[in-house]
Design a protein around this motif. Structure first.
Motif, PDB file in Angstrom:
ATOM      1  N   SER A  44       0.856  -1.182   0.000  1.00 32.03           N
ATOM      2  CA  SER A  44       0.000   0.000   0.000  1.00 32.03           C
ATOM      3  C   SER A  44       0.895   1.236   0.000  1.00 32.03           C
ATOM      4  O   SER A  44       1.964   1.241   0.612  1.00 32.03           O
ATOM      5  CB  SER A  44      -0.932  -0.001   1.205  1.00 32.03           C
ATOM      6  OG  SER A  44      -0.212  -0.039   2.410  1.00 32.03           O
ATOM      7  N   SER A  45       0.443   2.242  -0.724  1.00 32.75           N
ATOM      8  CA  SER A  45       1.149   3.512  -0.801  1.00 32.75           C
ATOM      9  C   SER A  45       0.135   4.626  -0.610  1.00 32.75           C
ATOM     10  O   SER A  45      -1.021   4.491  -1.009  1.00 32.75           O
ATOM     11  CB  SER A  45       1.834   3.689  -2.165  1.00 32.75           C
ATOM     12  OG  SER A  45       2.734   2.643  -2.407  1.00 32.75           O
ATOM     13  N   ILE A  46       0.583   5.720  -0.018  1.00 28.89           N
ATOM     14  CA  ILE A  46      -0.295   6.843   0.258  1.00 28.89           C
ATOM     15  C   ILE A  46       0.339   8.087  -0.346  1.00 28.89           C
ATOM     16  O   ILE A  46       1.530   8.337  -0.162  1.00 28.89           O
ATOM     17  CB  ILE A  46      -0.492   7.027   1.778  1.00 28.89           C
ATOM     18  CG1 ILE A  46      -1.064   5.745   2.397  1.00 28.89           C
ATOM     19  CG2 ILE A  46      -1.431   8.186   2.076  1.00 28.89           C
ATOM     20  CD1 ILE A  46      -0.040   4.811   2.939  1.00 28.89           C
ATOM     21  N   PHE A  47      -0.473   8.847  -1.068  1.00 29.05           N
ATOM     22  CA  PHE A  47      -0.005  10.081  -1.696  1.00 29.05           C
ATOM     23  C   PHE A  47      -0.770  11.248  -1.085  1.00 29.05           C
ATOM     24  O   PHE A  47      -2.008  11.270  -1.116  1.00 29.05           O
ATOM     25  CB  PHE A  47      -0.237  10.031  -3.213  1.00 29.05           C
ATOM     26  CG  PHE A  47       0.544   8.952  -3.891  1.00 29.05           C
ATOM     27  CD1 PHE A  47       1.827   9.197  -4.362  1.00 29.05           C
ATOM     28  CD2 PHE A  47       0.014   7.679  -4.054  1.00 29.05           C
ATOM     29  CE1 PHE A  47       2.565   8.191  -4.984  1.00 29.05           C
ATOM     30  CE2 PHE A  47       0.740   6.668  -4.679  1.00 29.05           C
ATOM     31  CZ  PHE A  47       2.029   6.933  -5.145  1.00 29.05           C
ATOM     32  N   LEU A  48      -0.033  12.219  -0.520  1.00 31.27           N
ATOM     33  CA  LEU A  48      -0.629  13.412   0.066  1.00 31.27           C
ATOM     34  C   LEU A  48      -0.610  14.499  -0.990  1.00 31.27           C
ATOM     35  O   LEU A  48       0.458  14.923  -1.426  1.00 31.27           O
ATOM     36  CB  LEU A  48       0.160  13.834   1.306  1.00 31.27           C
ATOM     37  CG  LEU A  48       0.439  12.720   2.329  1.00 31.27           C
ATOM     38  CD1 LEU A  48       1.206  13.269   3.524  1.00 31.27           C
ATOM     39  CD2 LEU A  48      -0.840  12.036   2.753  1.00 31.27           C
ATOM     40  N   LEU A  49      -1.790  14.951  -1.403  1.00 31.18           N
ATOM     41  CA  LEU A  49      -1.901  15.845  -2.548  1.00 31.18           C
ATOM     42  C   LEU A  49      -2.354  17.240  -2.139  1.00 31.18           C
ATOM     43  O   LEU A  49      -3.290  17.393  -1.341  1.00 31.18           O
ATOM     44  CB  LEU A  49      -2.880  15.257  -3.574  1.00 31.18           C
ATOM     45  CG  LEU A  49      -2.628  13.795  -3.961  1.00 31.18           C
ATOM     46  CD1 LEU A  49      -3.694  13.302  -4.909  1.00 31.18           C
ATOM     47  CD2 LEU A  49      -1.241  13.631  -4.560  1.00 31.18           C
ATOM     48  N   GLY A  50      -1.713  18.236  -2.731  1.00 30.42           N
ATOM     49  CA  GLY A  50      -2.086  19.627  -2.505  1.00 30.42           C
ATOM     50  C   GLY A  50      -3.133  20.078  -3.503  1.00 30.42           C
ATOM     51  O   GLY A  50      -3.768  19.264  -4.186  1.00 30.42           O
ATOM     52  N   ILE A 106      -5.888  12.669   0.319  1.00 26.53           N
ATOM     53  CA  ILE A 106      -5.001  11.575   0.713  1.00 26.53           C
ATOM     54  C   ILE A 106      -5.432  10.368  -0.112  1.00 26.53           C
ATOM     55  O   ILE A 106      -6.508   9.817   0.104  1.00 26.53           O
ATOM     56  CB  ILE A 106      -5.128  11.273   2.222  1.00 26.53           C
ATOM     57  CG1 ILE A 106      -4.850  12.536   3.057  1.00 26.53           C
ATOM     58  CG2 ILE A 106      -4.198  10.133   2.610  1.00 26.53           C
ATOM     59  CD1 ILE A 106      -5.187  12.378   4.533  1.00 26.53           C
ATOM     60  N   ASN A 107      -4.601  10.009  -1.095  1.00 31.37           N
ATOM     61  CA  ASN A 107      -4.937   8.898  -1.991  1.00 31.37           C
ATOM     62  C   ASN A 107      -4.251   7.618  -1.539  1.00 31.37           C
ATOM     63  O   ASN A 107      -3.086   7.635  -1.147  1.00 31.37           O
ATOM     64  CB  ASN A 107      -4.526   9.217  -3.431  1.00 31.37           C
ATOM     65  CG  ASN A 107      -5.529  10.112  -4.119  1.00 31.37           C
ATOM     66  OD1 ASN A 107      -6.150  10.957  -3.483  1.00 31.37           O
ATOM     67  ND2 ASN A 107      -5.697   9.941  -5.410  1.00 31.37           N
ATOM     68  N   PHE A 108      -4.999   6.514  -1.637  1.00 31.35           N
ATOM     69  CA  PHE A 108      -4.510   5.201  -1.218  1.00 31.35           C
ATOM     70  C   PHE A 108      -4.408   4.300  -2.438  1.00 31.35           C
ATOM     71  O   PHE A 108      -5.365   4.182  -3.205  1.00 31.35           O
ATOM     72  CB  PHE A 108      -5.471   4.583  -0.199  1.00 31.35           C
ATOM     73  CG  PHE A 108      -5.634   5.421   1.028  1.00 31.35           C
ATOM     74  CD1 PHE A 108      -4.781   5.280   2.101  1.00 31.35           C
ATOM     75  CD2 PHE A 108      -6.630   6.384   1.092  1.00 31.35           C
ATOM     76  CE1 PHE A 108      -4.909   6.073   3.230  1.00 31.35           C
ATOM     77  CE2 PHE A 108      -6.775   7.183   2.213  1.00 31.35           C
ATOM     78  CZ  PHE A 108      -5.915   7.031   3.280  1.00 31.35           C
ATOM     79  N   GLY A 159      -8.913   4.436  -3.307  1.00 30.82           N
ATOM     80  CA  GLY A 159      -9.805   5.472  -2.810  1.00 30.82           C
ATOM     81  C   GLY A 159      -9.035   6.664  -2.302  1.00 30.82           C
ATOM     82  O   GLY A 159      -7.803   6.668  -2.289  1.00 30.82           O
ATOM     83  N   GLU A 160      -9.807   7.695  -1.906  1.00 27.87           N
ATOM     84  CA  GLU A 160      -9.156   8.888  -1.378  1.00 27.87           C
ATOM     85  C   GLU A 160     -10.023   9.531  -0.307  1.00 27.87           C
ATOM     86  O   GLU A 160     -11.255   9.522  -0.378  1.00 27.87           O
ATOM     87  CB  GLU A 160      -8.866   9.894  -2.491  1.00 27.87           C
ATOM     88  CG  GLU A 160     -10.091  10.576  -3.067  1.00 27.87           C
ATOM     89  CD  GLU A 160      -9.796  11.541  -4.205  1.00 27.87           C
ATOM     90  OE1 GLU A 160      -8.634  11.674  -4.609  1.00 27.87           O
ATOM     91  OE2 GLU A 160     -10.763  12.154  -4.683  1.00 27.87           O
ATOM     92  N   LEU A 161      -9.335  10.051   0.698  1.00 30.58           N
ATOM     93  CA  LEU A 161      -9.951  10.957   1.658  1.00 30.58           C
ATOM     94  C   LEU A 161      -9.732  12.350   1.113  1.00 30.58           C
ATOM     95  O   LEU A 161      -8.641  12.671   0.632  1.00 30.58           O
ATOM     96  CB  LEU A 161      -9.264  10.836   3.019  1.00 30.58           C
ATOM     97  CG  LEU A 161      -9.610   9.627   3.868  1.00 30.58           C
ATOM     98  CD1 LEU A 161      -8.643   9.521   5.047  1.00 30.58           C
ATOM     99  CD2 LEU A 161     -11.041   9.729   4.380  1.00 30.58           C
ATOM    100  N   ILE A 173     -12.566   4.940  -5.440  1.00 31.27           N
ATOM    101  CA  ILE A 173     -12.086   5.157  -6.818  1.00 31.27           C
ATOM    102  C   ILE A 173     -11.980   3.853  -7.605  1.00 31.27           C
ATOM    103  O   ILE A 173     -12.613   3.685  -8.630  1.00 31.27           O
ATOM    104  CB  ILE A 173     -10.742   5.911  -6.801  1.00 31.27           C
ATOM    105  CG1 ILE A 173     -10.956   7.311  -6.205  1.00 31.27           C
ATOM    106  CG2 ILE A 173     -10.172   6.015  -8.211  1.00 31.27           C
ATOM    107  CD1 ILE A 173      -9.705   8.125  -6.055  1.00 31.27           C
ATOM    108  N   GLY A 174     -11.129   2.934  -7.184  1.00 31.07           N
ATOM    109  CA  GLY A 174     -11.007   1.641  -7.855  1.00 31.07           C
ATOM    110  C   GLY A 174     -10.504   1.709  -9.285  1.00 31.07           C
ATOM    111  O   GLY A 174     -10.970   0.972 -10.142  1.00 31.07           O
ATOM    112  N   SER A 175      -9.526   2.592  -9.553  1.00 32.67           N
ATOM    113  CA  SER A 175      -8.970   2.723 -10.910  1.00 32.67           C
ATOM    114  C   SER A 175      -7.651   1.977 -11.026  1.00 32.67           C
ATOM    115  O   SER A 175      -6.742   2.186 -10.223  1.00 32.67           O
ATOM    116  CB  SER A 175      -8.714   4.195 -11.250  1.00 32.67           C
ATOM    117  OG  SER A 175      -9.929   4.872 -11.376  1.00 32.67           O
TER     118      SER A 175
END
Length: 192
Positions: A44-50, A106-108, A159-161, A173-175
């Protein structure tokens, strides 16, 4: 009782759960039996997006080699090398009230380690899910089961928060993506 989501569905998280601050995002999967001779290692990876929809720096990419981000508000609990057993395979602890304001999403994602060289893809993975648990009560609030819609993909954004009107929401999301983690890292504005 948990809200079970379908692909593309969005749901309030904090508005419908007043006072919610500490959550665990659990990610899980099973691998189908196959004769490739190689172990599966999903991560699992998490991306913090601005505001740009991109990571501001390498610190906004949380994974097995960088377990903490968002000034300590987001902590990956560690890499599971096999995915064996029931329940969550990997978890992310989040203190929603301490997530820096500059982070809007916050994307997972779940990726297959060395998928190309091992000739592996998400067509060989089943029972993938993401769920959100209230740490204070242990109650599962949201669950999204991804289904079996994948074949050649080597990475999936599950998915994303995201912030909306001062509240946190979740988007199922499920892409799927080809090109694994390197492709995702590049899409989120970082060097692969």
């Amino acid at each position: 009782m948990a809200i079970s989501l379908s692909k593309g569905q969005k749901v309030d998280l904090t508005k419908s759960n007043p006072g919610l601050t500490n959550i665990t995002v659990g990610l899980g999967w099973d691998t189908n039996k196959y004769d490739g001779g190689q172990d599966f290692d999903l991560d699992s990876s998490i991306f913090l997006l601005g505001a740009t929809g991109k990571c501001e720096s390498e610190k906004d990419f949380i994974f097995f080699n960088n377990l903490e981000g968002g000034n300590g508000s987001i902590v990956h609990t560690g890499d599971n090398l096999t995915g064996d057993g029931d329940g969550d395979d990997e978890q992310v602890k989040i203190n929603l009230s301490n997530v820096p304001q500059s982070i809007e999403k916050i994307n997972f994602a779940i990726t297959i380690h060395d998928a190309e060289s091992r000739n592996q893809n998400f067509g060989q993975v089943s029972n993938s899910f993401v769920r959100i648990v209230n740490d204070a009560t242990g109650e599962e609030l949201i669950r999204y089961d991804l289904g079996e819609d994948f074949s050649i993909e080597t990475a999936v954004v599950v998915g994303e928060l995201y912030r909306h009107g001062g509240e946190w929401k979740f988007n199922a999301i499920g892409s799927g993506y080809q090109g694994g983690l390197a492709s995702l890292v590049k899409d989120y504005g970082l060097q692969a």
